[in-house]
Enzyme design. Structure first.
Site, PDB file in Angstrom:
ATOM      1  N   HIS A 126     -25.862 -18.903  15.929  1.00  0.00           N
ATOM      2  CA  HIS A 126     -24.861 -18.144  16.555  1.00  0.00           C
ATOM      3  C   HIS A 126     -24.104 -19.129  17.552  1.00  0.00           C
ATOM      4  O   HIS A 126     -24.321 -19.296  18.835  1.00  0.00           O
ATOM      5  CB  HIS A 126     -25.401 -17.290  17.496  1.00  0.00           C
ATOM      6  CG  HIS A 126     -24.363 -16.154  18.169  1.00  0.00           C
ATOM      7  ND1 HIS A 126     -23.011 -16.282  17.841  1.00  0.00           N
ATOM      8  CD2 HIS A 126     -24.277 -15.024  19.079  1.00  0.00           C
ATOM      9  CE1 HIS A 126     -22.419 -15.234  18.481  1.00  0.00           C
ATOM     10  NE2 HIS A 126     -23.259 -14.486  19.430  1.00  0.00           N
ATOM     11  N   GLN A 129     -21.763 -18.780  20.827  1.00  0.00           N
ATOM     12  CA  GLN A 129     -22.624 -18.342  21.862  1.00  0.00           C
ATOM     13  C   GLN A 129     -23.293 -19.466  22.500  1.00  0.00           C
ATOM     14  O   GLN A 129     -23.205 -19.608  23.774  1.00  0.00           O
ATOM     15  CB  GLN A 129     -23.738 -17.364  21.362  1.00  0.00           C
ATOM     16  CG  GLN A 129     -24.679 -16.949  22.505  1.00  0.00           C
ATOM     17  CD  GLN A 129     -23.832 -16.007  23.616  1.00  0.00           C
ATOM     18  OE1 GLN A 129     -23.319 -14.923  23.203  1.00  0.00           O
ATOM     19  NE2 GLN A 129     -24.071 -16.227  24.692  1.00  0.00           N
ATOM     20  N   ASP A 215     -33.450 -12.875  24.406  1.00  0.00           N
ATOM     21  CA  ASP A 215     -32.278 -12.059  23.418  1.00  0.00           C
ATOM     22  C   ASP A 215     -33.195 -10.905  22.864  1.00  0.00           C
ATOM     23  O   ASP A 215     -34.525 -10.917  23.098  1.00  0.00           O
ATOM     24  CB  ASP A 215     -32.051 -13.032  22.474  1.00  0.00           C
ATOM     25  CG  ASP A 215     -30.863 -12.331  21.291  1.00  0.00           C
ATOM     26  OD1 ASP A 215     -30.557 -11.351  21.855  1.00  0.00           O
ATOM     27  OD2 ASP A 215     -30.598 -12.761  20.286  1.00  0.00           O
ATOM     28  N   CYS A 255     -27.715 -13.461  26.002  1.00  0.00           N
ATOM     29  CA  CYS A 255     -26.541 -13.292  25.298  1.00  0.00           C
ATOM     30  C   CYS A 255     -25.950 -12.000  25.379  1.00  0.00           C
ATOM     31  O   CYS A 255     -24.641 -12.034  25.104  1.00  0.00           O
ATOM     32  CB  CYS A 255     -26.668 -13.838  23.914  1.00  0.00           C
ATOM     33  SG  CYS A 255     -27.828 -13.036  23.004  1.00  0.00           S
ATOM     34  N   ARG A 283     -17.593 -16.822  26.815  1.00  0.00           N
ATOM     35  CA  ARG A 283     -17.424 -16.792  25.204  1.00  0.00           C
ATOM     36  C   ARG A 283     -15.857 -17.049  25.117  1.00  0.00           C
ATOM     37  O   ARG A 283     -15.494 -17.241  24.029  1.00  0.00           O
ATOM     38  CB  ARG A 283     -17.865 -15.196  24.956  1.00  0.00           C
ATOM     39  CG  ARG A 283     -19.630 -15.290  24.852  1.00  0.00           C
ATOM     40  CD  ARG A 283     -20.237 -15.971  23.937  1.00  0.00           C
ATOM     41  NE  ARG A 283     -19.460 -16.029  22.666  1.00  0.00           N
ATOM     42  CZ  ARG A 283     -19.839 -15.026  21.623  1.00  0.00           C
ATOM     43  NH1 ARG A 283     -20.874 -14.126  22.068  1.00  0.00           N
ATOM     44  NH2 ARG A 283     -19.343 -15.019  20.557  1.00  0.00           N
TER      45      ARG A 283
HETATM   46  N1   CP Z   1     -23.437 -12.187  22.539  1.00  0.00           N
HETATM   47  C1   CP Z   1     -22.659 -11.534  21.322  1.00  0.00           C
HETATM   48  O1   CP Z   1     -22.238 -12.203  20.371  1.00  0.00           O
HETATM   49  O2   CP Z   1     -22.203 -10.082  21.676  1.00  0.00           O
HETATM   50  P1   CP Z   1     -21.490  -9.240  20.419  1.00  0.00           P
HETATM   51  O3   CP Z   1     -22.426  -8.986  19.597  1.00  0.00           O
HETATM   52  O4   CP Z   1     -21.109  -8.186  21.293  1.00  0.00           O
HETATM   53  O5   CP Z   1     -20.212 -10.065  20.034  1.00  0.00           O
HETATM   54  N1  NVA Z   2     -29.935 -11.878  17.907  1.00  0.00           N
HETATM   55  C1  NVA Z   2     -29.001 -10.901  17.825  1.00  0.00           C
HETATM   56  C2  NVA Z   2     -27.842 -11.592  18.853  1.00  0.00           C
HETATM   57  C3  NVA Z   2     -26.591 -10.600  19.109  1.00  0.00           C
HETATM   58  C4  NVA Z   2     -25.539 -11.232  20.036  1.00  0.00           C
HETATM   59  C5  NVA Z   2     -28.305 -10.255  16.834  1.00  0.00           C
HETATM   60  O1  NVA Z   2     -28.213 -11.225  15.851  1.00  0.00           O
HETATM   61  O2  NVA Z   2     -28.430  -9.146  16.574  1.00  0.00           O
END
Ligand code: CP
Ligand code: NVA
Length: 299
Positions: A126, A129, A215, A255, A283
């Site tokens: 990610h 992020q 997370d 996040c 973000r």
């Molecule tokens: N942190 C993040 O990526 O949030 P969303 O999944 O809502 O985009």
């Molecule tokens: N680890 C989480 C992050 C969400 C922003 C997922 O992948 O669902």
């Protein structure tokens, strides 16, 4: 330039993104034309709030055209292979930004298209992020020397955060239950840039840390494992007591979305040293910086 993983970036490039994001935050009006006449295809195979709003708004605020594609209409991987979708989009748009179930689809698209491909979250990383995370940390203390303690699942967010922290002069610590560590291959790469400490004991990671991060225990796509994970992560909640072991001025990051009562306590989400909503706001500046870097706009 594609932007698929923080682990692909040179430290200077990552530092440049963080600095640019901070500059955009302080002077957004200076960037209102930065994407003029550029079309950005945006696709989500999974739910999103922050990434969806920041990407669509970020493109619009910089004068570009956001083209948001619904997964149901495109059918990535079902109706059409990722590489064909990339070849078609390549003929019409300037950047493709996607949230995907399989990271391999992003790699296939990056290979097939000349236009930059941006990872808006995959099962393994990610990176947008992580840029916002660094911007947020830098608003509170220097990145150089920051001790960042992540408690929880060694997931996509943890992997990108680890690569980001060690590339900017910090120490990364992770406390996870056995079986939920960051993949060893990722840790090996990160250790070429800085210190990574792995433990199964949350307080060992958090003691004297400058940043405490967590997370969700069950990421999108892992819903079938929810019950097993709730059991495995028992004792890994970040609450006031654990956060109290961090350095006095430590900040708490997440996040989002947050599951109060699971990975984080309700009380910690109300703590005066949480920066979770600054982090969410950042973000927007992070994706703007990533977009500009990917299309190599001189700014
Ligand atoms: N942190 C993040 O990526 O949030 P969303 O999944 O809502 O985009
Ligand atoms: N680890 C989480 C992050 C969400 C922003 C997922 O992948 O669902």
């Amino acid at each position: 330039m594609d932007f698929l993983r923080v682990g692909d970036l040179e430290p200077e490039a990552l530092g440049g993104l963080v600095a640019l994001g901070a500059r955009i935050k302080s002077r957004p009006d200076a960037f209102t034309d930065a994407l003029r006449s550029k079309a950005i295809a945006i696709l989500f195979q999974k739910p999103s709030l922050r990434t969806r709003v920041s990407t669509e708004l970020g493109v619009s605020q910089m004068g570009g055209y956001p083209i948001v594609l619904g997964q149901n209409s495109v059918g990535l991987g079902g109706r059409e292979p990722a590489s064909d979708i990339a070849r078609v989009l390549d003929r019409m748009v300037d950047v493709m930004a996607l949230r995907v179930e399989q990271h391999g689809d992003l790699e296939a698209m990056a290979l097939a298209a000349e236009a930059p491909v941006i990872n808006l979250l995959s099962d393994v990383a990610h990176p947008c992020q992580a840029v916002a995370d660094l911007i947020t940390i830098a608003e509170n203390r220097p990145l150089e020397g920051a001790v960042v303690a992540y408690v929880g699942d060694g997931n996509n967010v943890a992997v990108s955060l680890m690569h980001a922290v060690v590339r900017t002069g910090g120490e990364f610590r992770i406390a996870n239950p056995r079986g939920y560590a960051i993949p060893a291959t990722e840790v090996e790469v990160a250790e070429q840039f800085g210190t990574v400490i792995q433990t199964e004991v949350p307080v060992e990671a958090v003691t004297d840390a400058n940043v405490v991060y967590t997370d969700v225990w069950t990421s999108m796509g892992q819903e079938a494992e929810t019950k097993k994970r709730l059991g495995a992560f028992e004792g890994y909640q970040v609450g006031l007591d654990l956060f109290g072991q961090a350095a006095d001025e430590a900040i708490f990051l997440h996040c989002l979305p947050a599951h109060r009562g699971q990975e984080v306590s309700t009380e910690l989400m109300l703590h005066p040293q949480q920066r979770v909503f600054d982090q969410a706001e950042n973000r927007l500046y992070a994706i703007k910086a990533v977009l500009l870097a990917c299309i190599e706009t001189p700014v």
